[in-house]
Design a protein around this motif. Structure first.
Motif, PDB file in Angstrom:
ATOM      1  N   GLU A  11       1.303   3.767  -1.998  1.00 55.06           N
ATOM      2  CA  GLU A  11       0.713   5.048  -2.370  1.00 55.06           C
ATOM      3  C   GLU A  11      -0.084   5.688  -1.247  1.00 55.06           C
ATOM      4  O   GLU A  11      -0.196   6.925  -1.183  1.00 55.06           O
ATOM      5  CB  GLU A  11      -0.183   4.879  -3.602  1.00 55.06           C
ATOM      6  CG  GLU A  11       0.558   4.487  -4.867  1.00 55.06           C
ATOM      7  CD  GLU A  11       1.519   5.567  -5.340  1.00 55.06           C
ATOM      8  OE1 GLU A  11       1.338   6.738  -4.938  1.00 55.06           O
ATOM      9  OE2 GLU A  11       2.447   5.244  -6.093  1.00 55.06           O
ATOM     10  N   THR A  12      -0.660   4.881  -0.365  1.00 50.37           N
ATOM     11  CA  THR A  12      -1.510   5.428   0.695  1.00 50.37           C
ATOM     12  C   THR A  12      -0.821   5.485   2.047  1.00 50.37           C
ATOM     13  O   THR A  12      -1.418   5.956   3.018  1.00 50.37           O
ATOM     14  CB  THR A  12      -2.799   4.595   0.817  1.00 50.37           C
ATOM     15  OG1 THR A  12      -2.460   3.221   1.119  1.00 50.37           O
ATOM     16  CG2 THR A  12      -3.598   4.641  -0.484  1.00 50.37           C
TER      17      THR A  12
ATOM     18  N   ASP B  13       0.827  -1.212   0.000  1.00 54.67           N
ATOM     19  CA  ASP B  13       0.000   0.000   0.000  1.00 54.67           C
ATOM     20  C   ASP B  13       0.859   1.258   0.000  1.00 54.67           C
ATOM     21  O   ASP B  13       0.566   2.238   0.697  1.00 54.67           O
ATOM     22  CB  ASP B  13      -0.948   0.017   1.204  1.00 54.67           C
ATOM     23  CG  ASP B  13      -1.895  -1.168   1.216  1.00 54.67           C
ATOM     24  OD1 ASP B  13      -2.355  -1.575   0.129  1.00 54.67           O
ATOM     25  OD2 ASP B  13      -2.161  -1.703   2.310  1.00 54.67           O
TER      26      ASP B  13
END
Length: 260
Positions: free
Chosen positions: A206-207, A204
Protein backbone atom coordinates in the motif's frame (compact mmCIF):
# COMPACT_ATOMS: atom_id res chain seq x y z
CA UNK A 1 -2.40 -5.79 -19.65
CA UNK A 2 -5.14 -6.45 -17.11
CA UNK A 3 -5.67 -3.47 -14.83
CA UNK A 4 -3.34 -3.58 -11.83
CA UNK A 5 -6.30 -3.12 -9.48
CA UNK A 6 -7.14 -6.77 -10.14
CA UNK A 7 -4.21 -7.61 -7.85
CA UNK A 8 -6.18 -6.10 -4.99
CA UNK A 9 -9.53 -7.47 -6.11
CA UNK A 10 -8.60 -11.05 -6.90
CA UNK A 11 -6.15 -11.93 -4.15
CA UNK A 12 -8.46 -12.57 -1.23
CA UNK A 13 -7.00 -14.58 1.64
CA UNK A 14 -9.29 -16.30 4.14
CA UNK A 15 -8.67 -18.54 7.16
CA UNK A 16 -6.94 -21.82 6.47
CA UNK A 17 -9.10 -24.91 6.65
CA UNK A 18 -8.28 -27.81 8.97
CA UNK A 19 -5.48 -30.11 7.83
CA UNK A 20 -5.56 -33.87 8.21
CA UNK A 21 -2.49 -36.07 8.44
CA UNK A 22 -2.13 -38.44 5.49
CA UNK A 23 0.36 -41.20 4.95
CA UNK A 24 3.22 -40.34 2.58
CA UNK A 25 1.68 -42.00 -0.51
CA UNK A 26 -1.68 -40.31 0.01
CA UNK A 27 0.04 -37.01 0.72
CA UNK A 28 1.98 -37.23 -2.54
CA UNK A 29 -1.20 -37.91 -4.54
CA UNK A 30 -2.96 -35.03 -2.80
CA UNK A 31 -0.11 -32.62 -3.51
CA UNK A 32 0.11 -33.46 -7.22
CA UNK A 33 -3.46 -34.16 -8.30
CA UNK A 34 -5.44 -31.32 -9.85
CA UNK A 35 -9.23 -31.54 -9.95
CA UNK A 36 -11.58 -28.70 -10.75
CA UNK A 37 -14.70 -29.04 -8.61
CA UNK A 38 -17.96 -27.84 -10.21
CA UNK A 39 -19.48 -25.77 -7.43
CA UNK A 40 -21.00 -23.60 -10.19
CA UNK A 41 -23.37 -26.39 -11.22
CA UNK A 42 -25.02 -26.60 -7.82
CA UNK A 43 -25.12 -22.83 -7.66
CA UNK A 44 -26.79 -22.57 -11.07
CA UNK A 45 -29.35 -25.23 -10.21
CA UNK A 46 -30.48 -23.30 -7.18
CA UNK A 47 -30.38 -19.86 -8.79
CA UNK A 48 -32.23 -20.82 -11.98
CA UNK A 49 -34.79 -23.32 -10.64
CA UNK A 50 -34.92 -22.61 -6.89
CA UNK A 51 -33.97 -26.25 -6.24
CA UNK A 52 -33.61 -26.36 -2.45
CA UNK A 53 -31.73 -29.67 -2.61
CA UNK A 54 -28.99 -27.90 -4.59
CA UNK A 55 -28.79 -25.20 -1.92
CA UNK A 56 -28.46 -27.86 0.77
CA UNK A 57 -25.62 -29.49 -1.16
CA UNK A 58 -23.89 -26.13 -1.47
CA UNK A 59 -24.10 -25.65 2.28
CA UNK A 60 -22.98 -29.16 3.23
CA UNK A 61 -20.43 -30.00 0.51
CA UNK A 62 -19.05 -26.48 -0.05
CA UNK A 63 -19.64 -24.49 3.15
CA UNK A 64 -16.51 -22.34 2.81
CA UNK A 65 -17.08 -21.67 -0.88
CA UNK A 66 -20.71 -20.73 -0.24
CA UNK A 67 -19.76 -18.38 2.58
CA UNK A 68 -17.01 -16.79 0.49
CA UNK A 69 -19.39 -16.21 -2.42
CA UNK A 70 -22.24 -14.76 -0.34
CA UNK A 71 -20.29 -12.80 2.27
CA UNK A 72 -17.08 -11.71 0.55
CA UNK A 73 -17.73 -11.65 -3.19
CA UNK A 74 -21.37 -10.60 -3.40
CA UNK A 75 -21.41 -8.97 0.06
CA UNK A 76 -25.06 -9.88 0.60
CA UNK A 77 -24.71 -10.44 4.35
CA UNK A 78 -23.82 -13.30 6.66
CA UNK A 79 -24.76 -16.88 5.79
CA UNK A 80 -26.26 -17.21 9.27
CA UNK A 81 -28.87 -14.57 8.43
CA UNK A 82 -32.28 -16.35 8.29
CA UNK A 83 -33.18 -14.41 5.12
CA UNK A 84 -29.86 -14.82 3.30
CA UNK A 85 -30.99 -17.66 1.03
CA UNK A 86 -33.90 -15.64 -0.36
CA UNK A 87 -31.59 -12.63 -0.79
CA UNK A 88 -29.10 -14.84 -2.63
CA UNK A 89 -31.81 -16.20 -4.93
CA UNK A 90 -33.36 -12.78 -5.51
CA UNK A 91 -30.00 -11.20 -6.35
CA UNK A 92 -29.48 -13.57 -9.28
CA UNK A 93 -32.94 -12.98 -10.75
CA UNK A 94 -31.43 -10.00 -12.53
CA UNK A 95 -31.89 -10.58 -16.29
CA UNK A 96 -28.19 -10.20 -17.10
CA UNK A 97 -27.13 -12.59 -14.35
CA UNK A 98 -29.65 -15.18 -15.53
CA UNK A 99 -28.17 -14.91 -19.04
CA UNK A 100 -24.69 -15.35 -17.55
CA UNK A 101 -25.72 -18.38 -15.48
CA UNK A 102 -27.15 -20.04 -18.58
CA UNK A 103 -24.17 -19.15 -20.76
CA UNK A 104 -21.70 -20.56 -18.22
CA UNK A 105 -23.47 -23.93 -18.27
CA UNK A 106 -23.44 -23.95 -22.08
CA UNK A 107 -19.83 -22.89 -22.63
CA UNK A 108 -18.45 -24.91 -19.73
CA UNK A 109 -20.49 -28.08 -20.04
CA UNK A 110 -17.09 -29.71 -20.65
CA UNK A 111 -14.13 -28.38 -18.69
CA UNK A 112 -11.68 -31.17 -19.52
CA UNK A 113 -9.38 -28.98 -21.62
CA UNK A 114 -9.05 -26.45 -18.79
CA UNK A 115 -8.46 -29.26 -16.26
CA UNK A 116 -5.69 -30.76 -18.38
CA UNK A 117 -4.02 -27.39 -18.90
CA UNK A 118 -4.30 -26.65 -15.18
CA UNK A 119 -2.74 -30.00 -14.26
CA UNK A 120 0.18 -29.41 -16.62
CA UNK A 121 0.72 -25.90 -15.26
CA UNK A 122 0.74 -27.06 -11.64
CA UNK A 123 3.10 -29.92 -12.46
CA UNK A 124 5.56 -27.37 -13.89
CA UNK A 125 4.92 -25.07 -10.92
CA UNK A 126 5.78 -27.85 -8.47
CA UNK A 127 8.99 -28.61 -10.38
CA UNK A 128 10.05 -24.95 -10.33
CA UNK A 129 8.66 -24.02 -6.91
CA UNK A 130 8.50 -27.23 -4.85
CA UNK A 131 7.65 -25.28 -1.69
CA UNK A 132 4.15 -24.62 -3.05
CA UNK A 133 1.37 -27.17 -2.69
CA UNK A 134 -1.45 -27.75 -5.17
CA UNK A 135 -4.61 -26.02 -3.92
CA UNK A 136 -8.18 -27.22 -4.30
CA UNK A 137 -9.70 -25.58 -7.35
CA UNK A 138 -13.39 -24.92 -7.88
CA UNK A 139 -15.63 -22.96 -10.24
CA UNK A 140 -18.39 -20.52 -9.38
CA UNK A 141 -20.51 -17.79 -10.96
CA UNK A 142 -20.02 -14.35 -9.45
CA UNK A 143 -21.49 -11.06 -10.56
CA UNK A 144 -18.74 -9.83 -12.89
CA UNK A 145 -16.78 -8.48 -9.93
CA UNK A 146 -13.89 -10.93 -9.55
CA UNK A 147 -12.13 -13.37 -11.82
CA UNK A 148 -10.02 -15.48 -9.44
CA UNK A 149 -10.34 -15.75 -5.65
CA UNK A 150 -7.41 -17.15 -3.68
CA UNK A 151 -7.51 -18.52 -0.15
CA UNK A 152 -4.90 -20.34 1.91
CA UNK A 153 -5.82 -23.64 0.29
CA UNK A 154 -8.20 -22.98 -2.62
CA UNK A 155 -8.53 -21.21 -5.94
CA UNK A 156 -12.01 -20.12 -6.97
CA UNK A 157 -12.56 -19.46 -10.68
CA UNK A 158 -15.45 -17.15 -11.52
CA UNK A 159 -16.55 -18.47 -14.90
CA UNK A 160 -18.74 -15.41 -15.45
CA UNK A 161 -15.50 -13.53 -16.23
CA UNK A 162 -14.42 -15.95 -18.97
CA UNK A 163 -17.29 -16.06 -21.49
CA UNK A 164 -15.41 -14.64 -24.45
CA UNK A 165 -14.50 -11.22 -25.83
CA UNK A 166 -17.66 -11.14 -27.96
CA UNK A 167 -20.10 -12.04 -25.17
CA UNK A 168 -22.74 -9.33 -25.56
CA UNK A 169 -23.27 -8.35 -21.88
CA UNK A 170 -19.53 -7.63 -21.59
CA UNK A 171 -19.82 -4.82 -24.14
CA UNK A 172 -21.91 -2.83 -21.65
CA UNK A 173 -19.30 -2.89 -18.90
CA UNK A 174 -15.84 -3.46 -20.40
CA UNK A 175 -13.75 -1.89 -23.13
CA UNK A 176 -12.23 -3.88 -25.97
CA UNK A 177 -8.87 -4.33 -24.26
CA UNK A 178 -10.48 -5.71 -21.10
CA UNK A 179 -12.78 -8.04 -23.06
CA UNK A 180 -9.79 -9.50 -24.89
CA UNK A 181 -8.62 -11.04 -21.59
CA UNK A 182 -12.03 -12.46 -20.62
CA UNK A 183 -11.67 -15.72 -22.51
CA UNK A 184 -11.36 -19.41 -21.76
CA UNK A 185 -7.67 -19.28 -22.69
CA UNK A 186 -6.99 -16.86 -19.82
CA UNK A 187 -8.29 -19.07 -17.01
CA UNK A 188 -5.13 -21.05 -16.34
CA UNK A 189 -2.73 -18.09 -16.74
CA UNK A 190 -4.83 -15.99 -14.37
CA UNK A 191 -4.97 -18.78 -11.78
CA UNK A 192 -1.20 -19.24 -11.81
CA UNK A 193 -0.61 -15.48 -11.77
CA UNK A 194 -2.88 -14.75 -8.82
CA UNK A 195 -1.74 -17.85 -6.94
CA UNK A 196 1.88 -16.68 -7.20
CA UNK A 197 0.86 -13.15 -6.21
CA UNK A 198 -0.84 -14.50 -3.10
CA UNK A 199 2.22 -16.57 -2.14
CA UNK A 200 4.79 -13.89 -2.96
CA UNK A 201 3.13 -10.57 -2.11
CA UNK A 202 4.96 -7.28 -2.32
CA UNK A 203 5.92 -6.15 1.17
CA UNK A 204 4.31 -2.85 2.22
CA UNK A 205 2.30 -2.88 -0.99
CA UNK A 206 0.00 0.00 0.00
CA UNK A 207 2.85 2.42 0.68
CA UNK A 208 5.19 1.42 -2.13
CA UNK A 209 5.61 3.65 -5.23
CA UNK A 210 3.62 2.63 -8.29
CA UNK A 211 6.80 1.66 -10.12
CA UNK A 212 7.63 -0.86 -7.37
CA UNK A 213 4.15 -2.36 -7.72
CA UNK A 214 4.45 -2.55 -11.50
CA UNK A 215 7.89 -4.15 -11.25
CA UNK A 216 6.62 -6.78 -8.84
CA UNK A 217 3.67 -7.53 -11.10
CA UNK A 218 6.10 -7.81 -14.01
CA UNK A 219 8.19 -10.35 -12.09
CA UNK A 220 5.15 -12.45 -11.26
CA UNK A 221 3.93 -12.27 -14.86
CA UNK A 222 7.38 -13.34 -16.05
CA UNK A 223 7.34 -16.26 -13.58
CA UNK A 224 3.87 -17.22 -14.80
CA UNK A 225 5.14 -17.27 -18.37
CA UNK A 226 7.92 -19.66 -17.29
CA UNK A 227 5.37 -21.96 -15.66
CA UNK A 228 3.11 -21.85 -18.71
CA UNK A 229 6.01 -22.40 -21.10
CA UNK A 230 4.90 -19.48 -23.28
CA UNK A 231 4.87 -15.68 -23.29
CA UNK A 232 1.25 -15.17 -22.28
CA UNK A 233 1.92 -11.88 -20.48
CA UNK A 234 3.95 -9.28 -22.35
CA UNK A 235 4.54 -5.84 -20.87
CA UNK A 236 7.63 -3.62 -20.46
CA UNK A 237 7.91 -4.75 -16.84
CA UNK A 238 7.77 -8.41 -17.89
CA UNK A 239 10.63 -7.73 -20.30
CA UNK A 240 12.54 -6.00 -17.51
CA UNK A 241 12.09 -9.06 -15.28
CA UNK A 242 13.20 -11.32 -18.14
CA UNK A 243 16.36 -9.25 -18.60
CA UNK A 244 17.09 -9.45 -14.87
CA UNK A 245 16.58 -13.22 -14.86
CA UNK A 246 18.89 -13.58 -17.86
CA UNK A 247 21.57 -11.58 -16.05
CA UNK A 248 21.14 -13.65 -12.86
CA UNK A 249 20.87 -17.26 -14.10
CA UNK A 250 21.57 -18.74 -10.67
CA UNK A 251 18.43 -17.19 -9.15
CA UNK A 252 15.41 -19.46 -9.22
CA UNK A 253 11.81 -18.29 -9.42
CA UNK A 254 11.21 -18.04 -5.63
CA UNK A 255 14.43 -16.05 -5.17
CA UNK A 256 13.47 -13.65 -7.94
CA UNK A 257 9.94 -13.16 -6.59
CA UNK A 258 11.21 -12.56 -3.06
CA UNK A 259 13.88 -10.09 -4.16
CA UNK A 260 13.49 -6.31 -4.29
Amino acid sequence: MRKFSLYLIAVVVFCASCQFKLDSAEDDRHDNAVTIERFDRLQSRYLTTGDYAALQQMSTQYPTETRTLIEDILQLGEVSDPHINSQFLSFYQDTTLQVILNEVQIQYADLSDVSQAMESAFQRLRRNVPELSVPRIYTQVGALNQSVVISDSTIGISLDKYLGADFEPYTRFYDEQERATMTRANIVPDCILFYLLSRYPLKDFETRPQEDRDEHMGKVMWATNQILGKAHFNTPFVKKAANYAHAHPHENIPQLLKSN
